[in-house]
Structures are given as C-alpha cells and as structure tokens.
Design an enzyme around this catalytic site. Sequence first.
Site, PDB file in Angstrom:
ATOM      1  N   ASP A   1       0.948  -1.203  -0.067  1.00 11.07           N
ATOM      2  CA  ASP A   1       0.036  -0.014  -0.088  1.00 11.07           C
ATOM      3  C   ASP A   1       1.008   1.301   0.170  1.00 11.07           C
ATOM      4  OD1 ASP A   1      -2.211  -1.784   0.283  1.00 11.07           O
ATOM      5  OD2 ASP A   1      -1.561  -1.776   2.577  1.00 11.07           O
TER       6      ASP A   1
ATOM      7  N   SER B   1       2.272   6.850   0.653  1.00 10.36           N
ATOM      8  CA  SER B   1       1.427   5.752   1.449  1.00 10.36           C
ATOM      9  C   SER B   1      -0.190   5.937   0.837  1.00 10.36           C
ATOM     10  CB  SER B   1       1.566   6.418   2.923  1.00 10.36           C
ATOM     11  OG  SER B   1       0.473   5.616   3.392  1.00 10.36           O
ATOM     12  N   ARG B   2      -0.486   4.828   0.280  1.00 11.48           N
ATOM     13  CA  ARG B   2      -1.721   4.800  -0.488  1.00 11.48           C
ATOM     14  C   ARG B   2      -2.909   4.982   0.499  1.00 11.48           C
ATOM     15  NH1 ARG B   2       0.495   0.751  -4.343  1.00 11.48           N
ATOM     16  NH2 ARG B   2       2.232   1.877  -4.811  1.00 11.48           N
ATOM     17  N   VAL B   3      -2.621   4.456   1.944  1.00 10.63           N
ATOM     18  CA  VAL B   3      -3.620   4.561   2.927  1.00 10.63           C
ATOM     19  C   VAL B   3      -3.690   6.001   3.129  1.00 10.63           C
ATOM     20  CG1 VAL B   3      -4.274   3.830   4.995  1.00 10.63           C
ATOM     21  CG2 VAL B   3      -3.252   2.074   3.533  1.00 10.63           C
TER      22      VAL B   3
END
Length: 735
Positions: free
Chosen positions: A574, A599-601
């Site tokens: 992620d 950070s894809r979150v």
Amino acid sequence: MKYVIYRIINFLILVALIVIFGRKKISEIFESRRSKIEKSLDEAEKIEKTQIPVFDPGSVETPNVNKEFPTEESEYTDKINNIKKSEEDTCLEMRKEMLSQVRIDAINNIKEKAIKMFSMQSYRSMLAKRESQMAVNILKSIHLTPGDIAYLKTHDVLYVTLTSAYPMPDNVVKQIGDYTEQMLAEIGGKTSYWVKQDPSLIDGFCLRIGDTIYDCSIKEELYRLTEITQKEFLSGDETVNEILSNIDRDIVNMGNKVHIYQLGRVLTVSDGICWMDGLADIMYGEVVEFERGQLGMVLDIKSNRIGCVIYGNYDHIESGSRVRRVGRIASVPVGIQLLGRVVNALGQSIDGKGQIRTTERRPIECHAPTIPERAPVDTPLHTGIKAIDSLVPIGRGQRELIIGDRQTGKTSIAVDAILNQKGKNVICIYVAIGQKETTVAEVRERLEKYGAMEYTTIVCATASDSASLQYIAPFAGTAMGEYFMYAGKDVLIIYDDLSKHAVAYRELSLLLHRPSGREAYPGDIFYLHSRLLERSAKLSEELGGGSMTALPVIETLAGDISSYIPTNVISITDGQIFLDTELFYEGQRPAVNVGLSVSRVGSAAQTKVMKQFSASLRMKLAQYRELVGFSQFGADVDESTKKTLDSGKRMMNALKQGRNKPLPDWKQVLLIFAVSEGFADDFNTEEIEDYEEKLFGYIENYRSDIKERLESGKKLSHEEIDKLKKVLEEMCKVI
Ligand code: ATP
Ligand code: MG
C-alpha cells in the site's frame, strides 16, 4: 675565547626564542594542570558533602535523600536481586533441560529393555495369542485411499505386503489375503500379495496396501512413544520416577491399536532437494520425515515423483531410504513464550536461552483474511520518524514497503519503528532473511539496549542457512504474528529483506526443475509474495479488531525500482518509502525521497493535527527539490526563489533524525509547524537541531498545556493556532 662568546650568544638567542614562542604553550600547560587539580579537589569536596547525609544515621533527611538519589547500596541490592532472579530462571531452564534429557535417556533405556523383553518366549506366546485379534483390527481399518484408486486406474495391480517379525499362522495370512483380494475385486482391481519377515519389527506385524501401512508392530509403538514423550509438555516439577512410571504405563498398553500412515522412498537427494516416490496422497506443503528424524516440506507434486525441500542437514539421507508422511502441514510454534526470543525458521530457539515451550502451533501457510473479515485502516502506527509519520504515514494493518539500495538505512528505519512501539501495546516480529549473522546480532543488541526485545521476536534465517529455511522464514514469522492478530492484538512485522527471499525461492525452483521466467525467477514469484503480504490486515470488530502491519524491505540495484522484484512488491503493497543513495551521501538521514515515497492509505492513518500541518509539506519539499536542481546551474535567483530554497533547506534539515531517537507525534507536529511557519528563520539552516532541542525543552518545561493539547491529536482551531504562534514568538525572544 671567541668560540665561548659565540656559544653564549647562541645559547641566549635560543632561550629568547623559547621564551617568545613557547611562553604561551608553557603557561597553557601550567594552567591546565592547575585547573585539573582544582577540579579534582572540588569533586572530592562534593562527594564528601553528599555522602554525609546518606550515611548519617541521626539525620532526619536521610530517608528522602535515599529515595531521590539511589545510593550505591540500594543499586547493589537491586543488582543482587536481578542476578538472583536470572539465576533462578537459568536453574529452572536447566532443570527443564535435564528432565527432558532424562526422559530421552529413559526412553532409550526402555526401548532396549522392550526389545529384550519382547524377544522372550513368554511375551512371544502372549503376543502370538493376540495376533488373530490384531488381524481383525487391521481388516476393520482398511480402506482404499484416493491415491490407491488413482494408481489402480493406470496399473490395475496393487501390491499388498504382510510383514511380520515372526512367521504368522497360515489361517491369519490367508484371511488377510482373501479379504484384500475381495476388496480390490469389488472395484475391478487385482492384488499382488506378498508375505515377508522382518525381525526389526521386534514383534507384531504390519500390512502394506499400496503406499499405506496398517501397523500393529512393537517397532511402531516404540516410535510413537518416543514422539509423544519428546513433545509432551514438561512442567519442570516432575520427578524422574514419575516420568518412568508414565513410560511404563504406555508400554503396558502397547499393541492394542492399529497405526495408519503412508510411506515413500527416496529417489535422489542433492542441494537440499529430495525427490521421492510413493506417498500417494501427499499434499502440497505437507511435512515428511526421513529415517533419522530429519524433516522436509513437499513443494512439488508430479505424477511419478514428489519433490521436497529438506530442513537443515541432509548428509544422512540416502537413495532408497524410507520417508513417511507426518500428517500435518508445515507449522511453527506460536504463543507469548516466543516474545523476547530469537528463533530459526522452524520456531526453535537459537539464542542459547533454552527450549521454548509453547502449547500451540499454526500452519506457516494460511488463508489471508477475506474482504468481509477486514476493516479499513484508520489507526496510525507511529514509527517515531519525522519524515515518515508526516509524509508517508503508516496505519495499523497497512503494508508499506521500504525500498532502497544497499546501505541506505533500510534496516535502521525498520528497527527504529520497533523501538517506537515501546509501551504502545504492539507486538513486533523481525524476520531476517539472508542477512549476515553480525547484522542480526547488531539488531538484537539494539533492541535489547532500548528495552524493545521484551515485545519482539526475531525469526532468523541467515545467509548461511539453507535456501529452504530462508524460503519459509517469512511465512513462519507471519504465522507467529497471526496468532496475536487473531487474538485481537496489534502486530508489526518486518521482512528484512524480500529480495533475498526471492533469490532463495529462485534457487529452490531451479533445483526443482521448474521453468524459469523473467530474470530466471519462477513464474509464481508474484503469487508467493502476494499471498505472504495479503495476510497482513486490519481485522473487523467481530474478529477482535486485531491488526498486522507489514514493513517488507527490498534492496534495489543502483536505484532501479523498475526491475522485476521491486515492481512486484511495489504493486502488492500500500505504498513505499524510497531511500535515496544520493540523499544519504548528502547527509540527509533518513534518506527518504519525498517524491518517490507514497502511502496509499494516506492521511486516514494520521492524527488530525498532523494531517492539518503536514498537508502542504510534500508540495513544498517537492518544489524545493525542483528549485535546487535549477539553482545548481549557477543562475542568479530572485529573492522569492531564494526564500523558498532557504525554507526548503531548513525543512529538510528539520526532517533529519539520528538512529534510535524516535520522536512522539506531538513533538513532530510542533517542529513541522514551527519550521514551516518561519519561526526557525533566525537560525542558520545547519542549526535547526539546536532550535529543535530548545523548542521541545521550552514547551515541555513552560507550556505543558500546549503539549497536552497536541498530544490529544485533535485539529487546532484558528484561535488555538494564533495562540501557538504567540507562544512560539515569545519563545524566540527568550532563547
Ligand atoms: P544493507 O543493505 O546492508 O542491509 P541497510 O540499507 O539496511 O543496509 P543500515 O544497515 O540500516 O542500511 O544502515 C547503513 C548505515 O547507515 C549504518 O552504518 C547506519 O549507522 C547508517 N545510518 C542509517 N540510518 C541512519 C540515521 N538515521 N542516522 C545516522 N546514520 C544512519
Ligand atoms: Mg539492512
């Protein structure tokens, strides 16, 4: 006379020169000696003064002084207590070790006795009487396995062998032969019936149908006895007599049960890979046992042979020797007992602190939680590293890749993240794959030094371990983490590093003769890493709400993140923290490349206040990096560009951080706010560290209300921001 005068003149010139040039030096030497003497006199006086109240029995202040400043005496008793405690622990461990050794010795002893006893005539006749009953038991438990049926389809004859220690009565031999023939005739197959004698069975007999053995022999009973007694949990309080009586009791009950298992035969062994035949119903990932107790794991099933990797030493495995199914998928011990320990990929202790006695095991390969079983990532997992918590925040249950060339501080970031979990109720697992033993020892020392080992397990498959152990190490570590995750706890797992894991798997695959794909990696290398990393998740409330956060590490070559393994793992995770060699050598540590890290979150895993102040940070830093590129050409820069460059540099310096110095979230927010709002402008760009220290000191000592407000993590209102600005202005005047 003339010479004498010359000599005197020379001497005088020399003295004058010494006085002119050496005067300063000589006086410095005297000065330093005098200050040294004064210092030691002061120290002696100080010690005299402080010691008087401590040892003065009449003094009223004594208890207080004792309380505030622990005297040498109390430190000494503490030390003694610690030593006593650790001695008690080691005694207990030694006792446990001795008891298990006693047990093993006793078993060997009993085995010898049993062999003698069962060869005596009286026992022989007793067992001979039970033979017909055993035959009935065996015939009751016979069933054809899917493997036998498949074999019959292609071969139409199934081998049936009756092996006994002594000659069997004719009627029993015939009964068994007739029964099996009839059973196979029903499904259209034939038997080839053989009767053999084998004194190594000691007594009793066994029937082999295809690859399945139905065993009523004493040899098998003794094997089971050894297995059970070695595995049995020892409380440490048993006496030797109790152990012996337990074994005696087991021996009396021998021969009443039929043991069913499958056998195979070793075809070839080389490079830690074993090819076998037989084992008709074996499953992928199942454990097999060789004659001398070595274990292996099945990794390849072909129509005519089975390939397995051998754990550890394979010197004693020979072609033609027997191999048996253990009846379980490869698993590792799990539990709280593993915390604070260093184990190998099989979960066995390698830290010299004795055997680890857990009561539970988990399979190393396991389904990842399904979508309904997961919850969104919403709780931050603070690493204590400014550049990460502000720019690439990590949430509990997220998979964030740490990627970079060799020696760019990848392991340091991972270990700092572990150190920052102290007191935060997060269990950490550090999996070392293909690392040097010294690196692992250093990591362990760092964790121990900062008190992080008590909530951490190190799973270690070093470069000197076999490829098979390196291959299973991350799966074993994940199984250990899953135990805590499903118990509702938060876990942080670090795989250091997955590039070496991929290399180990490539080695195994090539040895297993699988076709090689891109960069000679096998085609399922992506699947291997995705099924590993998908197991890290945040679980839903119904499943206890536990989480497992994964920080896999990947090593790149010359910053090339577009090669096979890096792109694979980037797409599985992620987000990634990209460590830049150039930045590292420029002195920017940690060398996080803001442009390539993501950070894809995202900010769901940040506190509200951090989100409020770090939102524009990435943009500003990216702008700064761009401008740095231009300004390097030596072109004249206007005032506003200069200002941007200056503040960018100041921020980059503010993001610098040494190893083992994790910062709490509120300090990070405060620093980012102060630097980005220009309160540190009076300081040189190189002096930001100084400013940082003064800032934290001031707020902690004089404005604890602000500290508490920032610790709450809530967004600041306009009034609160104005107030904070005023405080920082005031501080600038004071310092
Ligand atoms: P390898 O490729 O060998 O695994 P690595 O990328 O894991 O290396 P580290 O071992 O973590 O890198 O660090 C390499 C060196 O950089 C170490 O000597 C360490 O002291 C230094 N280093 C790493 N981070 C920092 C930091 N934040 N401040 C100062 N020095 C650092
Ligand atoms: Mg490293």
